[in-house]
Design a protein around this motif. Structure first.
Motif, mmCIF file in Angstrom:
data_model
loop_
_atom_site.group_PDB
_atom_site.id
_atom_site.type_symbol
_atom_site.label_atom_id
_atom_site.label_comp_id
_atom_site.label_asym_id
_atom_site.label_seq_id
_atom_site.Cartn_x
_atom_site.Cartn_y
_atom_site.Cartn_z
ATOM 1 N N SER A 35 -27.640 5.410 -26.165
ATOM 2 C CA SER A 35 -29.022 5.636 -26.569
ATOM 3 C C SER A 35 -29.049 6.763 -27.593
ATOM 4 N N VAL A 36 -30.135 6.813 -28.323
ATOM 5 C CA VAL A 36 -30.309 7.867 -29.319
ATOM 6 C C VAL A 36 -31.635 8.554 -29.012
ATOM 7 N N GLN A 37 -31.564 9.878 -28.744
ATOM 8 C CA GLN A 37 -32.779 10.627 -28.450
ATOM 9 C C GLN A 37 -33.224 11.334 -29.718
ATOM 10 N N LEU A 38 -34.472 11.104 -30.092
ATOM 11 C CA LEU A 38 -35.027 11.757 -31.267
ATOM 12 C C LEU A 38 -35.789 12.981 -30.804
ATOM 13 N N VAL A 39 -35.363 14.146 -31.247
ATOM 14 C CA VAL A 39 -36.016 15.390 -30.834
ATOM 15 C C VAL A 39 -36.844 15.873 -32.016
ATOM 16 N N GLY A 40 -38.088 15.426 -32.067
ATOM 17 C CA GLY A 40 -38.983 15.829 -33.142
ATOM 18 C C GLY A 40 -38.849 15.016 -34.407
ATOM 19 N N VAL A 41 -37.734 14.285 -34.518
ATOM 20 C CA VAL A 41 -37.428 13.561 -35.754
ATOM 21 C C VAL A 41 -38.078 12.179 -35.709
ATOM 22 N N GLU A 42 -38.532 11.698 -36.876
ATOM 23 C CA GLU A 42 -39.125 10.358 -36.958
ATOM 24 C C GLU A 42 -38.050 9.299 -36.717
ATOM 25 N N LYS A 43 -38.456 8.185 -36.114
ATOM 26 C CA LYS A 43 -37.539 7.070 -35.902
ATOM 27 C C LYS A 43 -37.166 6.472 -37.250
ATOM 28 N N PRO A 44 -35.871 6.160 -37.464
ATOM 29 C CA PRO A 44 -35.493 5.584 -38.755
ATOM 30 C C PRO A 44 -36.180 4.238 -38.977
ATOM 31 N N GLU A 45 -36.329 3.863 -40.227
ATOM 32 C CA GLU A 45 -36.993 2.598 -40.542
ATOM 33 C C GLU A 45 -35.975 1.469 -40.590
ATOM 34 N N GLY A 46 -36.500 0.227 -40.619
ATOM 35 C CA GLY A 46 -35.642 -0.941 -40.770
ATOM 36 C C GLY A 46 -35.210 -1.490 -39.421
ATOM 37 N N LYS A 47 -34.332 -2.473 -39.461
ATOM 38 C CA LYS A 47 -33.873 -3.132 -38.232
ATOM 39 C C LYS A 47 -32.872 -2.235 -37.524
ATOM 40 N N LEU A 48 -33.162 -1.921 -36.272
ATOM 41 C CA LEU A 48 -32.319 -0.969 -35.551
ATOM 42 C C LEU A 48 -31.543 -1.671 -34.447
ATOM 43 N N LYS A 49 -30.259 -1.391 -34.395
ATOM 44 C CA LYS A 49 -29.416 -2.012 -33.375
ATOM 45 C C LYS A 49 -29.333 -1.147 -32.129
ATOM 46 N N ASN A 50 -29.735 0.116 -32.260
ATOM 47 C CA ASN A 50 -29.560 1.042 -31.146
ATOM 48 C C ASN A 50 -30.875 1.303 -30.425
ATOM 49 N N LYS A 51 -30.728 1.822 -29.204
ATOM 50 C CA LYS A 51 -31.903 2.137 -28.385
ATOM 51 C C LYS A 51 -32.368 3.558 -28.709
ATOM 52 N N TYR A 52 -33.597 3.696 -29.106
ATOM 53 C CA TYR A 52 -34.137 5.011 -29.451
ATOM 54 C C TYR A 52 -35.211 5.423 -28.471
ATOM 55 N N PHE A 53 -35.312 6.728 -28.216
ATOM 56 C CA PHE A 53 -36.477 7.247 -27.511
ATOM 57 C C PHE A 53 -36.712 8.671 -27.998
#
Lengths: 843, 344
Positions: A35-53
């Motif tokens: 998983s990828v945790q975003l700490v304050g950062v915007e979620k990247p754009e486009g088709k994402l293969k990874n799990k973000y929160f």
């Protein structure tokens, strides 16, 4: 392993590589991103293969601010009002944070407190709700004071679960800067494969990226350690068993303080999943996360007190009956296999696993002793399998750490303790490196690589990859020679060492770049698999009749299987394959009986359908005396209950099935398998009705048993009124006796003659025997015998029955006439009379 | 004579008119009696022919014949009409509501996991792979040590194992022990086999995880077998299973019994890689683990790793079957709820 991007970047330049791209690179070298945790950062754009929160921090709303004055809330003791500069002006912010109280009513603060500030309308996590619930910051009035904005805790920003107080940023944080620019981050949670434990560290992950990207690795600056010196006056060291403790190092810092670490350290630890404690403990944890070498810190003065003078650290296995109370409060059972760190008084810690509570760091610690050691991982795993302790240290040591790392870690840790906690590093370190590790050297040619991969990779490219992974490489002739780095213990020698290198080269080279080819070696001899084919034929025949195929759990319990017997009393001494660690009391052994499984399936399903017809083909497990493994005997079970026909809207439910429905199914199966010489014979079986039970035999061999469930056994199950019919067969015998090939009978083109006869015989004459004799007497012109009625009446005589047969006569070379028919019938009547006393019944 | 001719002509007209009123079999019978019966004019006229003058006979004879032919033709037409009408009436009475449900015969089904197994057998049989089966209760040696997982090796953590009360005997955690068993049986022949069977792991029983599940493993051993051969074989398998356009990718992984090791993903067959619930938004599904057989395993199997090489791959079919049919709970496979099984 959780790796904050900001930390990885300390060791490698990742400019120009996007968040998603980096995740894919990690996955592709074998560090699967979970998983990828975003700490304050915007979620990247486009088709994402990874799990973000995670939660983005709006640049307009979340900023670095400074508290300049803290005043008491007029109507609430536990709240304070902070005068805060957010870069645009002074605002008043209300907070209940306990870490603001010490500044209360002190007027203008000498050193303003840097904080993370959220303006009205911010989207953040609710600090008062469990888990992460996003909420919008709105204007409220608390005890008469209006509140529009907030000073944030780590929980509200998604950094950790911590909500005890607000974050105090480092003093150099620039006021007014958007918070995301100051400390926004991305945390990659990667799965560490068992052979890549060296990557359970930020530096390890950076090293993999260096290899994959071809960018240089920046190692942390590490002061050189001097062996011996002033430290020898302070402490002694004795390693009893070098095999179990290849290396042990001690370093010391005097006059330090267990104060808070700088906030950036706390944040990195939090993001990596460890709780910040104080500068001293944080320094050991930080260094462990950084390079993968666990460390342990002792309060030196407590050791001195225990020893009543200069303490000596002794590493040894536990004595019989020794005890230790660990940091977490537990007191595991020690035994003589377990390696300990002790002093002259007794155990201080379980080596590489967890420290004791008595000598650990506490708030008043001033003089700190740091242990950086290496432990035999096999012995440590034995300890873990007994104590079942989980710790970050044990996780790493149990996967084998290179002893060279002990020195690097001690050097880095001493530096950090001094930086973060203050004090002076005592001159020199103690180092008992009784078993220096010899790094392996392997030789490999381009041809070796191509032979395994089916793909040419040049030696130059291979060298590049290996060097970036830390190997020292050179060329000798047409071979590449690679010395393993002093961080790895997983590279062996010989053909296995070559394979290890090929794996390193190919995974970094990229599996996707290896061509796909079709197998071109010679096919092995093509053997059939008649057993499996016969099993599949059994399934197909039963399914074609209308029975449902099922799949059984292998695990059951003796209690469940005892239901097969009256009063649930199984015969004594049934041997089972028993599980040492069953998952539930319902599944403690491997099953012995397919019939028990079938009855459970029928019982479970009987409430869903008015009629059931099931079968199951699978092994049972029968322990064999003097054999290690049980006999896995193939069994076929068939179960019927209720009505065969499926009821329809204009046709009533047909009668419940009985013994002869089951027998019909069995006969159809055996017929389909082309078994020859099958006989049914009444028999007794503890689970079956004494008068409705038969065994099925071919010659002397018993293939199986079938019948209606005994009424007393039935009580052990929740069945309705309908008879329950079960058959259990020896699957191996069915497979062995089945015939895939058989002789097809010719069909005559001449008309057949059909006539009926009824024979009166004693009740004791089995129908099967009578029919066999009819066939025998009838000769080759008799082509079919069908029993169509069984009749009993007082007029027939005491204990007599009449069996009515339809007989079919046919020849292959002519049309039969009445005289032919009479001849055959006479033979049948005569022979059945002679053998069974049969009397032709006149109609 | 003219008078008689006229009477006959009138009779025809009367008969045809009378026939119009006839609507059923009974009135038709009465009509037949009246116009063609014994006492009808036609029959009367035939009966009195002998009494007629010689020159009158041909004339009257012709006229009466015409009358009879005319009446009979009209009758035939009417009879046909009545028959059609009455059949029509019967059809109407017999008309079914064809939308009522049919009577269901009992239908047996192969268990869904056996269906999947059969499909896999077929695909690999086409590629020359045979089926090899080995015990479900295994020795620790075959399940671990011969697969390059000695006691206390960190890789043992990869499997949560069921142990039996007999020292050194476990429930097999994978079908891999069959690798060494088949090698020992066939050495030094080339090997191309699949190893299907039930395996068991100590796990929580939940909708997504089972303690018993079916694996299929493949093993190729020969001279000059490469990673590229493995990729090609697995790609062919993926295309046969998931469709001609199925895309795959290989990622590095770790298994003690293979080196190098990889994990193969196939582009999600539900969403075509766009991201959906089945692939958890990633567009890829993990379908198998694979790698080049470790030299230590070849040695335990009786093959010299300096001469022979091979690859192995293993997949769990429970999970792929779940995805294929959108099944919500893995436990359905072994609970055998008839309401679940009946849907296949």
């Amino acid at each position: 392993m959780k790796a904050p991007l900001s930390w990885i970047k300390d060791y490698i330049n990742l400019d120009g590589i996007g968040i998603e791209e980096l995740a894919n690179i990690l996955t592709n070298v074998g560090l699967e991103v979970e998983s990828v945790q975003l700490v304050g950062v915007e979620k990247p754009e486009g088709k994402l293969k990874n799990k973000y929160f995670g939660l983005p921090w709006d640049k307009e709303k979340f900023v670095v601010a400074e508290v300049v004055e803290v005043n008491q809330h007029p109507n609430a003791d536990r709240l304070s009002l902070c005068e805060l500069n957010d870069g645009m002006g002074i605002v008043t912010v209300l907070t209940g944070a306990p870490n603001m109280f010490p500044h209360l009513g002190k007027g203008r603060l000498e050193q303003p407190l840097k904080v993370a500030y959220a303006r009205e309308g911010s989207m953040l996590y609710d600090g008062h709700q469990p888990g992460q619930v996003v909420t919008k910051l709105k204007k409220t009035t608390i005890r008469g004071v209006e509140s529009r904005s907030m000073i944030c805790s780590e929980k509200e920003l998604g950094i950790s679960e911590e909500h005890e107080g607000v974050i105090e940023l480092d003093a150099d944080a620039p006021v007014g800067m958007p918070l995301v620019d100051y400390m926004g981050d991305v945390v990659y949670e990667v799965a560490i494969l068992p052979n890549m434990a060296r990557d359970a560290s930020i530096l390890g992950i950076a090293r993999e990226l260096s290899a994959a990207l071809g960018r240089p690795l920046r190692l942390p600056e590490e002061p050189t350690l001097e062996k011996g010196g002033a430290i020898e006056e302070k402490i002694g060291l004795e390693v009893k068993n070098t095999e179990l403790n290849p290396r042990f190092m001690l370093g010391m810092v005097e006059g330090t303080q267990a104060r808070k670490s700088p906030y950036w350290v706390q944040r990195r630890l939090s993001l990596a999943g460890m709780r910040p404690i104080d500068a001293l403990v944080d320094a050991t944890n930080y260094t462990m996360l950084e390079i993968g070498q666990p460390l342990h810190a002792f309060d030196y003065d407590l050791l001195r007190e225990r020893a009543g003078g200069k303490p000596t650290i002794i590493t040894r296995t536990a004595h019989e009956g020794e005890k230790i109370a660990l940091l977490d409060g537990s007191e595991p059972q020690l035994d003589t296999q377990m390696e300990l760190v002790t002093d002259t008084v007794g155990p201080l810690s379980i080596a590489g696993v967890m420290g004791g509570g008595e000598t650990g760091v506490h708030a008043e610690t001033r003089n700190l002793l740091i242990e950086s050691a290496n432990w035999n991982f096999i012995n440590l795993r034995k300890t873990l399998s007994k104590t079942r302790i989980n710790s970050e240290a044990a996780y790493r040591f149990s996967r084998d750490v290179h002893p060279e790392l002990a020195e690097t870690a001690l050097s880095l840790c001493l530096k950090r303790v001094q930086e973060w906690g203050g004090g002076e590093v005592v001159q020199g370190v103690l180092d008992d490196y009784g078993k220096p590790y010899v790094d392996t050297v392997n030789r490999i040619s381009a041809q070796n690589i191509a032979e395994v991969l089916g793909q040419e990779i040049s030696l130059e490219e291979s060298i590049g990859i290996l060097e970036r992974l830390g190997f020292t490489c050179w060329i000798e002739g047409n071979e590449l020679v690679a010395k393993s780095p002093a961080t790895r213990t997983d590279i062996e020698t010989g053909i296995i060492g070559q394979r290890n290198l090929i794996e390193e080269i190919s995974r970094v080279y990229g599996y996707e770049r290896i061509a796909a080819k079709r197998l071109s070696d010679e096919l092995p001899p093509q053997l059939g698999n008649p057993d499996l084919e016969a099993e599949e034929r059994i399934r197909d025949i039963l399914v074609s009749i209308g029975l449902q195929d099922t799949l059984a759990y292998r695990q059951t319990s003796p209690e469940r299987e005892a239901r097969l017997f009256i009063g649930r009393k199984a015969p004594a001494g049934l041997a089972y394959v028993r599980l040492k660690n069953p998952i539930t009391p319902e599944r403690t052994v491997m099953r012995r009986s397919a019939m028990a499984t079938m009855l459970e399936l029928l019982e479970y399903n009987t409430k869903f359908r008015p009629g059931l017809a099931l079968f199951e083909l699978g092994p049972v497990f029968l322990p064999v005396a003097d054999e290690i493994l049980p006999h896995e005997a193939l069994r076929l079970s068939i179960g019927l209950t209720g009505a065969w026909d499926v009821a329809s809207w204009d046709r009533p439910q047909s009668k419940a099935m009985d013994f002869f429905d089951l027998k019909g199914v069995v006969e159809a199966l055996l017929d389909g398998l082309h078994l020859e010489g099958v006989r049914f014979q009444a028999t007794a079986h503890p689970s079956f009705h004494p008068g409705k039970c038969a065994e099925v035999r071919v010659g002397e061999e018993i293939l199986g048993v079938m019948g209606e469930l005994h009424p007393q056994v039935r009580k052990n199950y929740a069945f309705g009124q309908d008879p329950v019919l079960v058959a259990e067969f020896d699957g191996e015998a069915l497979v062995r006796l089945s015939n895939a090939v058989f002789t097809n009978k010719a069909i005559s083109s001449y008309p057949a003659m059909v006539e009926d006869i009824a024979l009166i015989v004693d009740e004791s004459v089995p129908a099967e025997d009578l029919e066999a004799l009819i066939w025998q007497a009838g000769g080759k012109l008799l082509v079919d015998v069908k029993l169509f009625d069984v009749y009993r009446d007082a007029r027939l005589g005491e204990s007599k029955k009449s069996l009515a047969y339809q007989l079919t006569y046919q020849a292959f070379d002519r049309t039969l006439n009445d005289k032919d028919a009479l001849n055959i019938r006479n033979r049948i009547v005569k022979q059945t009379k002679n053998t069974f006393g049969a009397v032709l019944r006149s109609s | 004579m003219l008078e008689t001719e006229g009477k006959l002509q009138a009779e025809l007209a009367r008969g045809i008119e009378g026939l119009q009123a006839v609507g059923n079999v009974e009135s038709l019978e009465a009509w037949k009696q009246e116009f063609l019966g014994k006492s009808s004019l036609v029959m009367q006229t035939y009966g009195s022919m002998a009494k007629l003058a010689k020159e009158e006979r041909p004339v009257i004879g012709k006229a009466v014949n015409q009358l009879k032919v005319g009446l009979e033709a009209a009758l035939a037409e009417k009879e046909e009409g009545i028959k059609t009408a009455s059949q029509q009436e019967t059809f109407t009475k017999e008309t079914l509501d064809v939308t009522l449900p049919g009577r269901k015969p009992r239908r047996g089904r192969i268990h869904p996991l056996h269906l999947t197994l059969r499909q896999i057998y077929k695909i690999f049989a086409d590629m020359g792979f045979q089926i090899y089966r080995s015990p479900e209760v295994e020795t620790d040696d075959f399940n671990f040590t011969f697969l390059n997982i000695p006691p206390y090796h960190p890789a043992r953590d990869m499997w949560d194992t069921f142990y039996t009360d007999k020292e050194g005997v476990v429930l097999r955690t994978h079908t891999s022990p069959g690798q060494v068993r088949v090698m020992r049986e066939r050495a030094p022949e080339n090997i191309r086999v699949i190893l299907p069977g039930t395996t068991m792991r100590y796990e929580q029983l939940t909708a997504r995880s089972e303690i018993e599940f079916i694996q299929v493993e493949l093993l190729v051993v020969g001279k000059g077998i490469t990673f590229a051969d493995m990729r090609g074989t697995l790609n062919d398998f993926a295309r046969r299973t998931f469709g001609e356009n199925a895309r795959t990718r290989l990622r590095p992984s770790f298994f003690p019994f293979t080196e190098p090791s990889a994990e193969m993903d196939v582009q999600c067959f539900v969403c075509g890689g766009e991201g959906c619930g089945v692939c958890k938004g990633t567009g890829w599904l993990e379908i198998l683990g694979c790698g080049m057989v470790h030299p230590t395993v070849l040695r335990y199997g009786g093959y010299d790793p300096e001469v022979y090489s091979g690859f192995a791959a293993g997949m769990g079919i429970d999970r792929s079957t779940l995805m294929r049919y959108h099944i919500d709970d893995i436990r359905h496979f072994r609970n055998n709820d008839i309401r679940f099984l009946e849907q296949f």
